[in-house]
Scaffold this motif. Structure first.
Motif, PDB file in Angstrom:
ATOM      1  N   ALA A  97       0.839  -1.200   0.000  1.00 42.41           N
ATOM      2  CA  ALA A  97       0.000   0.000   0.000  1.00 42.41           C
ATOM      3  C   ALA A  97       0.876   1.253   0.000  1.00 42.41           C
ATOM      4  O   ALA A  97       1.857   1.338   0.731  1.00 42.41           O
ATOM      5  CB  ALA A  97      -0.903  -0.008   1.222  1.00 42.41           C
ATOM      6  N   GLY A  98       0.523   2.190  -0.843  1.00 37.44           N
ATOM      7  CA  GLY A  98       1.234   3.462  -0.893  1.00 37.44           C
ATOM      8  C   GLY A  98       2.355   3.521  -1.912  1.00 37.44           C
ATOM      9  O   GLY A  98       2.804   4.605  -2.260  1.00 37.44           O
ATOM     10  N   ILE A  99       2.835   2.386  -2.378  1.00 40.08           N
ATOM     11  CA  ILE A  99       3.906   2.394  -3.387  1.00 40.08           C
ATOM     12  C   ILE A  99       3.280   2.778  -4.724  1.00 40.08           C
ATOM     13  O   ILE A  99       2.337   2.142  -5.183  1.00 40.08           O
ATOM     14  CB  ILE A  99       4.583   1.013  -3.502  1.00 40.08           C
ATOM     15  CG1 ILE A  99       5.242   0.619  -2.192  1.00 40.08           C
ATOM     16  CG2 ILE A  99       5.573   0.979  -4.661  1.00 40.08           C
ATOM     17  CD1 ILE A  99       6.513   1.366  -1.876  1.00 40.08           C
ATOM     18  N   ASP A 100       3.812   3.834  -5.349  1.00 38.94           N
ATOM     19  CA  ASP A 100       3.236   4.257  -6.628  1.00 38.94           C
ATOM     20  C   ASP A 100       4.220   4.278  -7.789  1.00 38.94           C
ATOM     21  O   ASP A 100       3.850   4.530  -8.919  1.00 38.94           O
ATOM     22  CB  ASP A 100       2.552   5.614  -6.496  1.00 38.94           C
ATOM     23  CG  ASP A 100       3.508   6.748  -6.132  1.00 38.94           C
ATOM     24  OD1 ASP A 100       4.738   6.541  -6.126  1.00 38.94           O
ATOM     25  OD2 ASP A 100       3.013   7.848  -5.836  1.00 38.94           O
ATOM     26  N   ARG A 101       5.497   3.998  -7.495  1.00 40.32           N
ATOM     27  CA  ARG A 101       6.476   3.933  -8.582  1.00 40.32           C
ATOM     28  C   ARG A 101       7.633   3.032  -8.203  1.00 40.32           C
ATOM     29  O   ARG A 101       7.895   2.802  -7.022  1.00 40.32           O
ATOM     30  CB  ARG A 101       6.965   5.317  -8.983  1.00 40.32           C
ATOM     31  CG  ARG A 101       7.956   5.915  -8.025  1.00 40.32           C
ATOM     32  CD  ARG A 101       8.405   7.309  -8.482  1.00 40.32           C
ATOM     33  NE  ARG A 101       9.529   7.736  -7.661  1.00 40.32           N
ATOM     34  CZ  ARG A 101      10.652   8.230  -8.115  1.00 40.32           C
ATOM     35  NH1 ARG A 101      10.813   8.406  -9.401  1.00 40.32           N
ATOM     36  NH2 ARG A 101      11.622   8.579  -7.315  1.00 40.32           N
ATOM     37  N   GLY A 130      32.277   1.519 -10.604  1.00 38.46           N
ATOM     38  CA  GLY A 130      33.107   1.443 -11.800  1.00 38.46           C
ATOM     39  C   GLY A 130      32.351   1.107 -13.070  1.00 38.46           C
ATOM     40  O   GLY A 130      32.958   0.855 -14.114  1.00 38.46           O
ATOM     41  N   ILE A 131      31.014   1.108 -13.016  1.00 33.96           N
ATOM     42  CA  ILE A 131      30.175   0.769 -14.163  1.00 33.96           C
ATOM     43  C   ILE A 131      29.210   1.927 -14.416  1.00 33.96           C
ATOM     44  O   ILE A 131      28.575   2.421 -13.476  1.00 33.96           O
ATOM     45  CB  ILE A 131      29.377  -0.531 -13.898  1.00 33.96           C
ATOM     46  CG1 ILE A 131      30.340  -1.693 -13.596  1.00 33.96           C
ATOM     47  CG2 ILE A 131      28.469  -0.869 -15.078  1.00 33.96           C
ATOM     48  CD1 ILE A 131      29.663  -2.926 -13.034  1.00 33.96           C
ATOM     49  N   ASP A 132      29.103   2.371 -15.677  1.00 34.10           N
ATOM     50  CA  ASP A 132      28.172   3.449 -16.017  1.00 34.10           C
ATOM     51  C   ASP A 132      26.733   3.000 -15.832  1.00 34.10           C
ATOM     52  O   ASP A 132      26.343   1.919 -16.296  1.00 34.10           O
ATOM     53  CB  ASP A 132      28.380   3.911 -17.464  1.00 34.10           C
ATOM     54  CG  ASP A 132      29.604   4.788 -17.628  1.00 34.10           C
ATOM     55  OD1 ASP A 132      30.125   5.305 -16.615  1.00 34.10           O
ATOM     56  OD2 ASP A 132      30.043   4.973 -18.782  1.00 34.10           O
ATOM     57  N   HIS A 133      25.958   3.820 -15.137  1.00 34.59           N
ATOM     58  CA  HIS A 133      24.547   3.566 -14.847  1.00 34.59           C
ATOM     59  C   HIS A 133      23.713   4.790 -15.215  1.00 34.59           C
ATOM     60  O   HIS A 133      24.236   5.888 -15.349  1.00 34.59           O
ATOM     61  CB  HIS A 133      24.344   3.313 -13.341  1.00 34.59           C
ATOM     62  CG  HIS A 133      24.733   1.971 -12.875  1.00 34.59           C
ATOM     63  ND1 HIS A 133      26.042   1.558 -12.806  1.00 34.59           N
ATOM     64  CD2 HIS A 133      23.998   0.922 -12.421  1.00 34.59           C
ATOM     65  CE1 HIS A 133      26.094   0.324 -12.329  1.00 34.59           C
ATOM     66  NE2 HIS A 133      24.855  -0.087 -12.088  1.00 34.59           N
ATOM     67  N   ARG A 134      22.422   4.566 -15.284  1.00 34.21           N
ATOM     68  CA  ARG A 134      21.468   5.661 -15.444  1.00 34.21           C
ATOM     69  C   ARG A 134      20.213   5.282 -14.668  1.00 34.21           C
ATOM     70  O   ARG A 134      19.791   4.125 -14.681  1.00 34.21           O
ATOM     71  CB  ARG A 134      21.132   5.878 -16.923  1.00 34.21           C
ATOM     72  CG  ARG A 134      20.363   7.172 -17.139  1.00 34.21           C
ATOM     73  CD  ARG A 134      20.642   7.764 -18.500  1.00 34.21           C
ATOM     74  NE  ARG A 134      19.896   9.001 -18.620  1.00 34.21           N
ATOM     75  CZ  ARG A 134      19.130   9.309 -19.647  1.00 34.21           C
ATOM     76  NH1 ARG A 134      19.037   8.498 -20.674  1.00 34.21           N
ATOM     77  NH2 ARG A 134      18.476  10.454 -19.657  1.00 34.21           N
ATOM     78  N   ASP A 135      19.630   6.249 -13.971  1.00 29.36           N
ATOM     79  CA  ASP A 135      18.412   5.993 -13.214  1.00 29.36           C
ATOM     80  C   ASP A 135      17.241   5.827 -14.172  1.00 29.36           C
ATOM     81  O   ASP A 135      17.164   6.451 -15.237  1.00 29.36           O
ATOM     82  CB  ASP A 135      18.125   7.124 -12.249  1.00 29.36           C
ATOM     83  CG  ASP A 135      19.081   7.108 -11.059  1.00 29.36           C
ATOM     84  OD1 ASP A 135      19.554   6.028 -10.684  1.00 29.36           O
ATOM     85  OD2 ASP A 135      19.348   8.198 -10.505  1.00 29.36           O
ATOM     86  N   MET A 136      16.299   4.952 -13.772  1.00 30.12           N
ATOM     87  CA  MET A 136      15.105   4.694 -14.558  1.00 30.12           C
ATOM     88  C   MET A 136      13.927   4.582 -13.600  1.00 30.12           C
ATOM     89  O   MET A 136      14.101   4.237 -12.426  1.00 30.12           O
ATOM     90  CB  MET A 136      15.254   3.415 -15.375  1.00 30.12           C
ATOM     91  CG  MET A 136      16.423   3.450 -16.348  1.00 30.12           C
ATOM     92  SD  MET A 136      16.446   2.049 -17.494  1.00 30.12           S
ATOM     93  CE  MET A 136      15.214   2.591 -18.683  1.00 30.12           C
ATOM     94  N   GLU A 137      12.721   4.877 -14.101  1.00 29.51           N
ATOM     95  CA  GLU A 137      11.535   4.772 -13.270  1.00 29.51           C
ATOM     96  C   GLU A 137      10.347   4.260 -14.077  1.00 29.51           C
ATOM     97  O   GLU A 137      10.322   4.359 -15.310  1.00 29.51           O
ATOM     98  CB  GLU A 137      11.169   6.119 -12.636  1.00 29.51           C
ATOM     99  CG  GLU A 137      10.690   7.163 -13.615  1.00 29.51           C
ATOM    100  CD  GLU A 137      10.346   8.480 -12.938  1.00 29.51           C
ATOM    101  OE1 GLU A 137      10.105   8.516 -11.722  1.00 29.51           O
ATOM    102  OE2 GLU A 137      10.326   9.491 -13.643  1.00 29.51           O
ATOM    103  N   ARG A 138       9.386   3.750 -13.325  1.00 33.37           N
ATOM    104  CA  ARG A 138       8.138   3.268 -13.918  1.00 33.37           C
ATOM    105  C   ARG A 138       7.044   3.472 -12.882  1.00 33.37           C
ATOM    106  O   ARG A 138       7.194   3.106 -11.714  1.00 33.37           O
ATOM    107  CB  ARG A 138       8.255   1.794 -14.270  1.00 33.37           C
ATOM    108  CG  ARG A 138       6.959   1.204 -14.766  1.00 33.37           C
ATOM    109  CD  ARG A 138       7.069  -0.262 -15.037  1.00 33.37           C
ATOM    110  NE  ARG A 138       5.712  -0.833 -15.018  1.00 33.37           N
ATOM    111  CZ  ARG A 138       5.422  -2.026 -15.443  1.00 33.37           C
ATOM    112  NH1 ARG A 138       6.355  -2.802 -15.930  1.00 33.37           N
ATOM    113  NH2 ARG A 138       4.182  -2.452 -15.381  1.00 33.37           N
ATOM    114  N   LEU A 139       5.933   4.051 -13.320  1.00 38.77           N
ATOM    115  CA  LEU A 139       4.792   4.193 -12.430  1.00 38.77           C
ATOM    116  C   LEU A 139       4.109   2.844 -12.271  1.00 38.77           C
ATOM    117  O   LEU A 139       4.077   2.035 -13.201  1.00 38.77           O
ATOM    118  CB  LEU A 139       3.811   5.231 -12.987  1.00 38.77           C
ATOM    119  CG  LEU A 139       4.354   6.640 -13.116  1.00 38.77           C
ATOM    120  CD1 LEU A 139       3.311   7.572 -13.691  1.00 38.77           C
ATOM    121  CD2 LEU A 139       4.869   7.172 -11.776  1.00 38.77           C
ATOM    122  N   LEU A 140       3.552   2.598 -11.095  1.00 40.42           N
ATOM    123  CA  LEU A 140       2.870   1.330 -10.830  1.00 40.42           C
ATOM    124  C   LEU A 140       1.367   1.514 -10.883  1.00 40.42           C
ATOM    125  O   LEU A 140       0.855   2.572 -10.758  1.00 40.42           O
ATOM    126  CB  LEU A 140       3.282   0.778  -9.460  1.00 40.42           C
ATOM    127  CG  LEU A 140       4.768   0.434  -9.328  1.00 40.42           C
ATOM    128  CD1 LEU A 140       5.076  -0.053  -7.918  1.00 40.42           C
ATOM    129  CD2 LEU A 140       5.184  -0.617 -10.330  1.00 40.42           C
TER     130      LEU A 140
END
Length: 140
Positions: A97-101, A130-140
């Motif tokens: 409950a309450g998680i939206d993404r 030491g590894i290139d990353h990028r943040d990502m998101e998804r709505l639930l």
């Protein structure tokens, strides 16, 4: 072959899988990989014929589920197992409950994989262990 993907309390098996993929294969230090947060996370384990072959974890931060430590043993990559792990993590997150993404830090080479699961990249590329990353998101 029977593939199972399920929530688990077997953190030791997940840590063993992560050791193989992140520490041994990708060269991440043990100090960065074993961050002390596993006891507060939900864990997802994938097995084939009862043998562990992949895992992921979910940390709740307010209204956000942070999916991380997604790994699949090399010989099982390309089979759709990674997608099943992420889908199970999303399912478990959406039950709270309450998680939206959901958010995650994707290794740059895996961005297209996560886009195929409905995630959108945001922010700059950054170095994580030491590894290139990028943040990502998804709505639930």
């Amino acid at each position: 072959m029977i593939v199972s993907v399920f929530q688990t309390s077997d953190i030791d098996t997940c840590l063993a899988l992560r050791r193989v993929v992140f520490i041994e294969e990708q060269g991440v230090s043990e100090q960065e990989e074993v961050d002390g947060l596993d006891s507060e996370a939900l864990h997802v384990l994938a097995t084939v014929g009862g043998l562990p072959i992949g895992c992921a974890r979910i940390l709740q931060k307010g209204v956000t589920a942070k999916i991380g430590r997604v790994c699949v043993l090399k010989e099982q990559r390309g089979t759709g197992l990674g997608a099943k792990l992420v889908q199970k993590a999303l399912e478990l997150a959406s039950q709270n409950a309450g998680i939206d993404r959901a958010v995650l830090g994707a290794q740059v080479h895996a961005i297209a994989f996560y886009e195929g699961l409905g995630f959108t990249a945001f922010g700059p590329v950054y170095d994580d262990a030491g590894i290139d990353h990028r943040d990502m998101e998804r709505l639930l």
